[in-house]
Design a protein around this motif. Structure first.
Motif, PDB file in Angstrom:
ATOM      1  N   ARG A  45       7.294  -9.749  -5.097  1.00 42.99           N
ATOM      2  CA  ARG A  45       6.987  -9.824  -3.663  1.00 42.99           C
ATOM      3  C   ARG A  45       7.962  -8.998  -2.841  1.00 42.99           C
ATOM      4  O   ARG A  45       7.580  -8.391  -1.830  1.00 42.99           O
ATOM      5  N   GLN A  46       9.240  -8.989  -3.260  1.00 44.99           N
ATOM      6  CA  GLN A  46      10.249  -8.193  -2.547  1.00 44.99           C
ATOM      7  C   GLN A  46       9.981  -6.705  -2.718  1.00 44.99           C
ATOM      8  O   GLN A  46      10.133  -5.927  -1.760  1.00 44.99           O
ATOM      9  N   ILE A  47       9.572  -6.296  -3.919  1.00 47.02           N
ATOM     10  CA  ILE A  47       9.240  -4.886  -4.167  1.00 47.02           C
ATOM     11  C   ILE A  47       8.063  -4.470  -3.299  1.00 47.02           C
ATOM     12  O   ILE A  47       8.076  -3.411  -2.664  1.00 47.02           O
ATOM     13  N   GLU A  48       7.039  -5.314  -3.255  1.00 50.53           N
ATOM     14  CA  GLU A  48       5.852  -5.015  -2.450  1.00 50.53           C
ATOM     15  C   GLU A  48       6.185  -4.971  -0.961  1.00 50.53           C
ATOM     16  O   GLU A  48       5.695  -4.114  -0.225  1.00 50.53           O
ATOM     17  N   SER A  49       7.040  -5.875  -0.510  1.00 49.77           N
ATOM     18  CA  SER A  49       7.447  -5.898   0.895  1.00 49.77           C
ATOM     19  C   SER A  49       8.216  -4.631   1.268  1.00 49.77           C
ATOM     20  O   SER A  49       7.992  -4.052   2.343  1.00 49.77           O
ATOM     21  N   ALA A  50       9.097  -4.195   0.372  1.00 51.02           N
ATOM     22  CA  ALA A  50       9.856  -2.963   0.603  1.00 51.02           C
ATOM     23  C   ALA A  50       8.928  -1.751   0.618  1.00 51.02           C
ATOM     24  O   ALA A  50       9.072  -0.849   1.455  1.00 51.02           O
ATOM     25  N   ARG A  51       7.952  -1.742  -0.298  1.00 51.32           N
ATOM     26  CA  ARG A  51       6.987  -0.630  -0.351  1.00 51.32           C
ATOM     27  C   ARG A  51       6.185  -0.543   0.948  1.00 51.32           C
ATOM     28  O   ARG A  51       6.005   0.545   1.502  1.00 51.32           O
ATOM     29  N   ARG A  52       5.753  -1.692   1.460  1.00 57.00           N
ATOM     30  CA  ARG A  52       5.000  -1.702   2.720  1.00 57.00           C
ATOM     31  C   ARG A  52       5.848  -1.209   3.882  1.00 57.00           C
ATOM     32  O   ARG A  52       5.352  -0.479   4.745  1.00 57.00           O
ATOM     33  N   THR A  55       6.093   2.719   3.481  1.00 58.19           N
ATOM     34  CA  THR A  55       4.849   3.441   3.776  1.00 58.19           C
ATOM     35  C   THR A  55       4.454   3.323   5.245  1.00 58.19           C
ATOM     36  O   THR A  55       3.913   4.264   5.820  1.00 58.19           O
ATOM     37  N   ARG A  56       4.745   2.176   5.855  1.00 59.72           N
ATOM     38  CA  ARG A  56       4.432   2.006   7.272  1.00 59.72           C
ATOM     39  C   ARG A  56       5.311   2.915   8.133  1.00 59.72           C
ATOM     40  O   ARG A  56       4.846   3.475   9.121  1.00 59.72           O
ATOM     41  N   HIS A  57       6.591   3.049   7.730  1.00 60.03           N
ATOM     42  CA  HIS A  57       7.499   3.866   8.537  1.00 60.03           C
ATOM     43  C   HIS A  57       7.222   5.363   8.402  1.00 60.03           C
ATOM     44  O   HIS A  57       7.307   6.094   9.388  1.00 60.03           O
ATOM     45  N   ILE A  58       6.898   5.809   7.192  1.00 58.02           N
ATOM     46  CA  ILE A  58       6.646   7.256   7.006  1.00 58.02           C
ATOM     47  C   ILE A  58       5.220   7.637   7.397  1.00 58.02           C
ATOM     48  O   ILE A  58       4.847   8.810   7.323  1.00 58.02           O
ATOM     49  N   ARG A  59       4.434   6.626   7.786  1.00 49.03           N
ATOM     50  CA  ARG A  59       3.059   6.833   8.274  1.00 49.03           C
ATOM     51  C   ARG A  59       2.211   7.618   7.279  1.00 49.03           C
ATOM     52  O   ARG A  59       1.524   8.577   7.635  1.00 49.03           O
ATOM     53  N   ARG A  60       2.350   7.258   5.988  1.00 49.32           N
ATOM     54  CA  ARG A  60       1.565   7.817   4.884  1.00 49.32           C
ATOM     55  C   ARG A  60       1.725   9.321   4.706  1.00 49.32           C
ATOM     56  O   ARG A  60       0.855   9.976   4.139  1.00 49.32           O
ATOM     57  N   THR A  61       2.797   9.897   5.218  1.00 46.44           N
ATOM     58  CA  THR A  61       3.101  11.287   4.889  1.00 46.44           C
ATOM     59  C   THR A  61       4.023  11.262   3.683  1.00 46.44           C
ATOM     60  O   THR A  61       4.654  10.254   3.394  1.00 46.44           O
ATOM     61  N   GLY A  62       4.127  12.370   2.995  1.00 47.33           N
ATOM     62  CA  GLY A  62       5.022  12.430   1.844  1.00 47.33           C
ATOM     63  C   GLY A  62       4.503  11.621   0.670  1.00 47.33           C
ATOM     64  O   GLY A  62       3.351  11.171   0.638  1.00 47.33           O
ATOM     65  N   ARG A  63       5.381  11.416  -0.316  1.00 47.71           N
ATOM     66  CA  ARG A  63       5.013  10.719  -1.552  1.00 47.71           C
ATOM     67  C   ARG A  63       6.109   9.718  -1.908  1.00 47.71           C
ATOM     68  O   ARG A  63       7.290  10.035  -1.799  1.00 47.71           O
ATOM     69  N   LEU A  64       5.688   8.526  -2.338  1.00 49.05           N
ATOM     70  CA  LEU A  64       6.630   7.471  -2.704  1.00 49.05           C
ATOM     71  C   LEU A  64       6.475   7.122  -4.178  1.00 49.05           C
ATOM     72  O   LEU A  64       5.353   6.991  -4.669  1.00 49.05           O
ATOM     73  N   ALA A 117      13.474   4.834   6.669  1.00 50.22           N
ATOM     74  CA  ALA A 117      12.515   4.083   5.855  1.00 50.22           C
ATOM     75  C   ALA A 117      13.235   3.263   4.784  1.00 50.22           C
ATOM     76  O   ALA A 117      12.919   2.087   4.564  1.00 50.22           O
ATOM     77  N   PHE A 118      14.221   3.869   4.135  1.00 54.03           N
ATOM     78  CA  PHE A 118      14.973   3.166   3.095  1.00 54.03           C
ATOM     79  C   PHE A 118      15.868   2.082   3.690  1.00 54.03           C
ATOM     80  O   PHE A 118      16.132   1.069   3.042  1.00 54.03           O
ATOM     81  N   CYS A 119      16.315   2.274   4.920  1.00 52.34           N
ATOM     82  CA  CYS A 119      17.105   1.244   5.606  1.00 52.34           C
ATOM     83  C   CYS A 119      16.242   0.007   5.848  1.00 52.34           C
ATOM     84  O   CYS A 119      16.681  -1.123   5.620  1.00 52.34           O
ATOM     85  N   LEU A 120      14.993   0.225   6.274  1.00 51.68           N
ATOM     86  CA  LEU A 120      14.059  -0.888   6.484  1.00 51.68           C
ATOM     87  C   LEU A 120      13.736  -1.585   5.163  1.00 51.68           C
ATOM     88  O   LEU A 120      13.657  -2.807   5.097  1.00 51.68           O
ATOM     89  N   ALA A 121      13.573  -0.787   4.100  1.00 53.72           N
ATOM     90  CA  ALA A 121      13.251  -1.344   2.784  1.00 53.72           C
ATOM     91  C   ALA A 121      14.416  -2.154   2.226  1.00 53.72           C
ATOM     92  O   ALA A 121      14.209  -3.206   1.613  1.00 53.72           O
ATOM     93  N   SER A 122      15.643  -1.682   2.451  1.00 51.82           N
ATOM     94  CA  SER A 122      16.813  -2.369   1.902  1.00 51.82           C
ATOM     95  C   SER A 122      17.005  -3.748   2.521  1.00 51.82           C
ATOM     96  O   SER A 122      17.587  -4.632   1.898  1.00 51.82           O
ATOM     97  N   MET A 123      16.508  -3.931   3.743  1.00 51.77           N
ATOM     98  CA  MET A 123      16.576  -5.242   4.383  1.00 51.77           C
ATOM     99  C   MET A 123      15.668  -6.257   3.691  1.00 51.77           C
ATOM    100  O   MET A 123      15.880  -7.459   3.803  1.00 51.77           O
ATOM    101  N   LYS A 124      14.653  -5.769   2.993  1.00 54.85           N
ATOM    102  CA  LYS A 124      13.722  -6.645   2.285  1.00 54.85           C
ATOM    103  C   LYS A 124      14.221  -6.997   0.883  1.00 54.85           C
ATOM    104  O   LYS A 124      13.636  -7.853   0.215  1.00 54.85           O
TER     105      LYS A 124
END
Length: 137
Positions: A45-52, A55-64, A117-124
């Motif tokens: 669940r934490q991995i999925e939350s970080a992924r969301r 992807t939400r922050h980069i607005r689906r540009t680029g590749r993850l 984006a990674f800063c937001l993910a690290s909080m999750k």
């Protein structure tokens, strides 16, 4: 939700996370990465939350790329159940993260956007992390 299709054994021992990560310590796919610097168990669940969050922050540009997978079942007993009578049933899935492990990689976005984006993910995530950049060749 991430979890394996099938496993060799239904239940696993808790185990301890010792030492540094042997593999997955270098950027293989993207230009930017999120590296773990403390050992911890990360749930699906934490991995999925970080992924969301990413992807939400980069607005689906680029590749993850997600470089970790929760393949260890964690069992727990129901509330107010007496001791004994065997081990509880598997409740959720985790991935054991050792220090040095690259968890996520990004490419096709600017450095500032990737860092945010990674800063937001690290909080999750329950691990302390560091933002890493590929050395320009």
């Amino acid at each position: 939700m991430l979890f394996p299709k099938r496993t060799k054994f239904r239940k696993a021992h808790k185990g301890r996370i010792h030492g540094l990560s042997k593999s997955g310590t270098l950027l293989n796919f993207g230009a930017y990465g999120l590296k773990a610097i403390t050992p911890e168990r990360v749930t699906a669940r934490q991995i999925e939350s970080a992924r969301r969050a990413i992807t939400r922050h980069i607005r689906r540009t680029g590749r993850l790329w997600i470089r970790i997978f929760p393949d260890i079942p964690v069992s727990s007993k129901p509330a107010e159940v007496r001791m004994g009578k065997g081990k509880g049933s598997p409740e959720f899935w985790v991935c054991r993260i050792k220090p040095g492990r690259i968890m996520f990689e990004l490419d096709g976005v600017s450095k500032d956007l990737a860092k945010e984006a990674f800063c937001l993910a690290s909080m999750k995530l329950p691990v302390d992390t560091r933002f890493v950049v590929r050395l320009s060749e």
